[in-house]
Design a protein around this motif. Structure first.
Motif, short mmCIF file in Angstrom:
data_model
loop_
_atom_site.label_atom_id
_atom_site.label_comp_id
_atom_site.label_asym_id
_atom_site.label_seq_id
_atom_site.Cartn_x
_atom_site.Cartn_y
_atom_site.Cartn_z
N UNK A 164 -1.33 1.20 -14.02
CA UNK A 164 0.01 0.63 -14.23
C UNK A 164 0.96 1.08 -13.11
N UNK A 165 0.89 2.35 -12.75
CA UNK A 165 1.73 2.86 -11.65
C UNK A 165 1.41 2.11 -10.35
N UNK A 166 0.14 1.85 -10.14
CA UNK A 166 -0.30 1.13 -8.93
C UNK A 166 0.31 -0.27 -8.90
N UNK A 170 5.35 -0.63 -4.81
CA UNK A 170 5.11 -1.56 -3.70
C UNK A 170 4.10 -0.97 -2.73
N UNK A 171 3.46 -1.84 -1.96
CA UNK A 171 2.49 -1.38 -0.97
C UNK A 171 3.17 -0.39 -0.02
N UNK A 230 0.26 14.06 -3.26
CA UNK A 230 0.95 12.78 -3.04
C UNK A 230 -0.11 11.73 -2.74
N UNK A 231 0.03 10.60 -3.37
CA UNK A 231 -0.86 9.45 -3.09
C UNK A 231 -0.01 8.30 -2.55
N UNK A 232 -0.66 7.40 -1.84
CA UNK A 232 0.03 6.23 -1.30
C UNK A 232 -0.62 4.97 -1.87
N UNK A 233 0.21 4.01 -2.19
CA UNK A 233 -0.25 2.74 -2.75
C UNK A 233 -0.84 1.87 -1.65
#
Ligand SMILES: C[S@@+](CC[C@H](N)C(=O)[O-])C[C@H]1O[C@@H](n2cnc3c(N)ncnc32)[C@H](O)[C@@H]1O
Length: 233
Positions: A164-166, A170-171, A230-233
């Protein structure tokens, strides 16, 4: 367990006794009168897709980033980040009336036009923001539910929630997570990867900001390790 436990747009007085908790009335009065940067219940209904417009400074040419902090407590991180990143709009969610009101009061006292608090359960995220509306999400020290393994399903970060967070970020946007629970951290690593989140070569500038929230200070003083990612979409 369904993510949407209740309607985030319902009137608080239908669920809470205003006589028992004075912050219920304080929150609804301040939100309705616009005397504090705070939102709740029915006032949240028109916000999905329109959150950026709730802030007084709007840069039409290049929409400023919109960052959500889940479980903002009394606004420690929200106000520190809001002061240091004036071009970024911050929304802090919490499920405690007093904390939401206090976070909004602190933002107002500091004159922060880019910080807002909202009384809402983060489990209703899908209803609160349209897809890709967010530039980033911060989650510091969510309740770890780790006394027994049978409690793990109560945690916010489930495989379903990481997906859901993904969907909501936004990219190129980020998810910044801190916890004192190694088990929660390890689950998050697996769930986030399965949900399609990527590990960045370098953390976004905002996530390099040194901030120790109340709970981080408490856990550090108890000698507990802090797990952060930290992760990046
Ligand atoms: C352990 S505290 C951490 C507070 C703060 N992030 C910090 O690092 O000091 C967890 C916070 O999350 C809030 N919270 C718990 N479940 C929540 C939910 N489903 N949605 C929004 N906030 C929640 C609690 O009210 C509390 O303020």
């Amino acid at each position: 367990m369904p993510l949407q436990h209740f309607d985030p747009f319902s009137e608080i007085s239908e669920r809470m006794n205003k006589e028992v908790n004075p912050y219920v009335l304080k929150l609804s009065d301040a939100a309705r009168a616009g005397t504090l940067p705070v939102k709740y219940g029915p006032l949240l209904k028109d916000l999905p897709g329109n959150w950026r417009e709730q802030f007084s400074q709007i840069n039409e040419a290049s929409p400023d980033p919109l960052v959500l902090e889940i479980g903002c407590h009394l606004g420690d991180a929200l106000t520190a980040l809001g002061s240091s990143f004036p071009e970024t709009r911050f929304v802090g969610l919490d499920i405690t009336f007093k904390r939401v009101v206090t976070a909004a009061e602190r933002a107002q006292t500091l004159g922060l036009k880019n910080v807002m608090a909202a009384y809402a359960n983060a489990k209703t995220l899908d209803l609160l923001f349209v897809d890709q509306e967010l530039s980033g999400v911060i989650l510091f020290f969510p309740d770890p539910w780790e006394k027994k393994k049978s409690q793990h399903h109560n945690r916010l970060l489930t495989p379903e929630y990481c997906s859901l967070l993904h969907k909501k970020v936004a990219e190129g946007g980020f998810f910044w997570f801190k916890t004192d629970s190694q088990n929660y951290f390890e689950s998050a690593l697996s769930f986030m990867s399965h949900a399609g989140w990527k590990e960045p070569e370098e953390w976004p500038q905002l996530c390099k900001f040194e901030i120790k929230t109340k709970f981080e200070k408490k856990f550090s003083s108890e000698g507990k390790p802090i797990f952060e990612k930290v992760w990046i979409r």
